[in-house]
Design a protein around this motif. Structure first.
Motif, PDB file in Angstrom:
ATOM      1  N   ASP A 127       0.859  -1.190   0.000  1.00 56.78           N
ATOM      2  CA  ASP A 127       0.000   0.000   0.000  1.00 56.78           C
ATOM      3  C   ASP A 127       0.897   1.243   0.000  1.00 56.78           C
ATOM      4  OD1 ASP A 127      -1.583   2.229   0.846  1.00 56.78           O
ATOM      5  OD2 ASP A 127      -3.018   0.893   1.787  1.00 56.78           O
ATOM      6  N   PRO A 128       0.708   2.150  -0.965  1.00 55.60           N
ATOM      7  CA  PRO A 128       1.590   3.323  -1.047  1.00 55.60           C
ATOM      8  C   PRO A 128       1.478   4.276   0.136  1.00 55.60           C
ATOM      9  CG  PRO A 128      -0.228   3.506  -2.609  1.00 55.60           C
ATOM     10  CD  PRO A 128      -0.269   2.107  -2.078  1.00 55.60           C
ATOM     11  N   ASN A 129       0.466   4.112   0.966  1.00 50.94           N
ATOM     12  CA  ASN A 129       0.303   4.991   2.124  1.00 50.94           C
ATOM     13  C   ASN A 129       1.026   4.480   3.370  1.00 50.94           C
ATOM     14  OD1 ASN A 129      -1.482   6.935   0.851  1.00 50.94           O
ATOM     15  ND2 ASN A 129      -3.028   5.311   0.879  1.00 50.94           N
ATOM     16  N   THR A 130       1.591   3.277   3.312  1.00 52.64           N
ATOM     17  CA  THR A 130       2.300   2.747   4.478  1.00 52.64           C
ATOM     18  C   THR A 130       3.707   3.323   4.547  1.00 52.64           C
ATOM     19  OG1 THR A 130       2.971   0.807   3.202  1.00 52.64           O
ATOM     20  CG2 THR A 130       0.975   0.605   4.547  1.00 52.64           C
ATOM     21  N   LYS A 131       4.302   3.269   5.720  1.00 53.55           N
ATOM     22  CA  LYS A 131       5.580   3.929   5.956  1.00 53.55           C
ATOM     23  C   LYS A 131       6.708   3.361   5.094  1.00 53.55           C
ATOM     24  CE  LYS A 131       4.657   5.410  10.744  1.00 53.55           C
ATOM     25  NZ  LYS A 131       3.320   4.810  10.897  1.00 53.55           N
ATOM     26  N   VAL A 132       6.691   2.058   4.830  1.00 54.36           N
ATOM     27  CA  VAL A 132       7.780   1.482   4.035  1.00 54.36           C
ATOM     28  C   VAL A 132       7.772   2.009   2.603  1.00 54.36           C
ATOM     29  CG1 VAL A 132       7.997  -0.631   5.397  1.00 54.36           C
ATOM     30  CG2 VAL A 132       6.427  -0.563   3.424  1.00 54.36           C
TER      31      VAL A 132
END
Length: 478
Positions: A371-376
């Motif tokens: 998911d592009p919204n996660t920190k990684v």
């Protein structure tokens, strides 16, 4: 490296200066105490600034060839003592010894480049008669030293990133006060020893260790400091910029660098480079490859081969010749990395490889469909973690790459030069590499980013421009 416990005083005005407080330094790998390091007070910082002020006129008046000779000698001595230097880096930073040797070799080159650039600092002539009223006037520019430079450096390249600040400062005729990262002070004191042997004037290079809120804050706010060059987090960089007032400021900050892999490329060739870019020095590199966007037609093949290559990496002691991955710089960084991996998995990411902990070592971790919204994805991971996502086109991948607060470097693998050049136009970064990973850097190229990746450029010639002032001279012949 000799394992005998060492005690390091401050290095000010060409000599060692004791201070009231010393703090223990521990190996990130085995937690053994390896040194006791001076912790400077604001009074110690003031003493360093006074020493640099005394050296300022000496360096300003020193001919370019003499400044170059000092830098050349630093490079020569460092080359002669390269194995000792590499062992210091491996001990204090847990950088695997083969990569530590590579850093030392690059550091030698950086000081050589600085020596060369010291001899060709120049200006340009200005044709004033291009404007009415400018007839019979001669105009030219010269570059002059800016003054005392505060250099604040990170742990991940404790010799070479120091060289990128000390080298151009001395080349331009500026004294330096170096505040190294708290975990990697031994490399800085090693440099001070070498610089003294190379003929550095007393006060030309000062090393002041301690907490950022004490040493860094005092340096940034001192009106006698004329330039600050910093590599570190965006949060600290913004604080420096606010506090530095009218000083010249160069900031090399964070990144979540990515590479785009188009269909039709040689997957085997790309995978080998990408694994190196993602996991070198445990991913603790400003331009570490963190995000990979792969065309859907080769996505499954890429993941399979990338995972297989990753699993060949060997974990262990940084002094072991075969070690590829060793300890992260601190226990807190391991904990943070685990939290970020867990967040990504809970949000639907797949775990393709890794995610095991051995002491302070986090095994190289490959996440897919993130998911592009996660920190990684959207933060700087600074750990041996990489995400691989599927895209239908390079254009889609560019949009994902640009959806970031960072903009340091980016890579694009493609067989279509038109596609590559379109990506150059569209990517919001300081550097684009066609058919290579964003982790590539040689030490004389302009290096820096946009957005929250920083301001200004490093690379010897470009750093000298940042650490000098332009003066205009006009001669009226009328």
């Amino acid at each position: 490296m000799n394992t005998t416990l060492v005690k390091k005083d401050l290095y000010i005005g060409g000599g060692h200066v004791a201070t009231n407080d010393y703090v223990p330094l521990y190996s990130p790998y085995n937690q053994m105490k390896i040194a006791e390091v001076a912790e400077a007070s604001r009074a110690d910082v003031d003493q360093a600034v006074e020493a640099a002020e005394k050296a300022r006129l000496i360096l300003r008046k020193m001919p370019a060839h003499k400044r170059a000779a000092i830098l050349e000698k630093i490079a020569r001595i460092l080359d002669e003592r390269s194995e000792e230097a590499a062992k210091i880096i491996a001990s204090e930073a847990a950088k695997p010894i083969k990569f530590a040797r590579g850093e030392v070799a690059r550091t030698v080159q950086t000081y050589k480049f600085a020596a060369e650039e010291a001899k060709r600092i120049g200006g340009e002539t200005i044709p004033l008669d291009a404007a009415p009223g400018g007839e019979n006037r001669i105009a030219y520019t010269i570059r002059e030293p800016v003054g005392i430079v505060a250099a604040i450096t990170p742990f991940n390249f404790p010799m070479n990133l120091v060289a990128h600040k000390v080298g151009p400062s001395i080349a331009a005729g500026n004294p330096v006060i170096l505040k190294p990262a708290e975990q990697t002070p031994l490399s800085a004191y090693f440099l001070a020893e070498i610089a003294e042997d190379a003929g550095m004037p007393a006060g030309g290079l000062n090393v002041v260790t301690g907490k950022g809120e004490t040493v860094g804050d005092a340096l940034v706010k001192d009106p006698r400091i004329k330039a600050v060059t910093f590599t570190g987090s965006p949060e600290v960089g913004k604080l420096i910029r606010r506090n530095a007032e009218l000083k010249k400021v160069t900031l090399e900050l964070g990144s979540n660098s990515g590479v785009i892999v188009d269909q039709g490329v040689d997957v085997d060739k790309v995978v080998k480079r990408a694994v190196q870019g993602a996991f070198a020095f445990q991913g603790q590199v400003c331009i570490s490859l963190q995000r990979i966007y792969v065309h859907e037609n080769i996505y499954e093949e890429f993941i399979k081969k990338f995972t297989a290559e990753t699993q060949q990496l060997r974990l262990g002691d940084p002094h072991d010749e075969d070690t590829d991955i060793s300890a992260m710089i601190s226990k807190d960084d391991v904990t943070r990395s685990v939290d970020w991996i867990e967040e990504a998995i809970k949000a639907g990411a797949g775990l393709a490889s890794g995610y095991s902990i051995h002491g302070h070592i986090l095994s190289p971790t490959v996440l897919v469909n993130v998911d592009p919204n996660t920190k990684v994805s959207c933060q700087e991971v600074f750990a041996p973690i990489v995400m691989i996502n599927k895209v239908s086109s390079v254009k889609e991948a560019v949009a994902y790459m640009n959806d970031s607060k960072y903009g340091l470097q980016a890579g694009v693998y493609t067989n279509d030069i038109g596609v590559g050049l379109d990506a150059v136009d569209e990517l919001e970064v300081g550097g684009v590499l066609i058919n290579d990973i964003p982790t590539f850097r040689v030490d004389h190229m302009p290096y820096g980013g946009i957005k929250e990746s920083g301001t200004g450029r490093e690379g010897l010639k470009y750093a000298i421009d940042e650490l000098s002032e332009m003066k205009l001279v006009i001669i009226n012949k009328n």
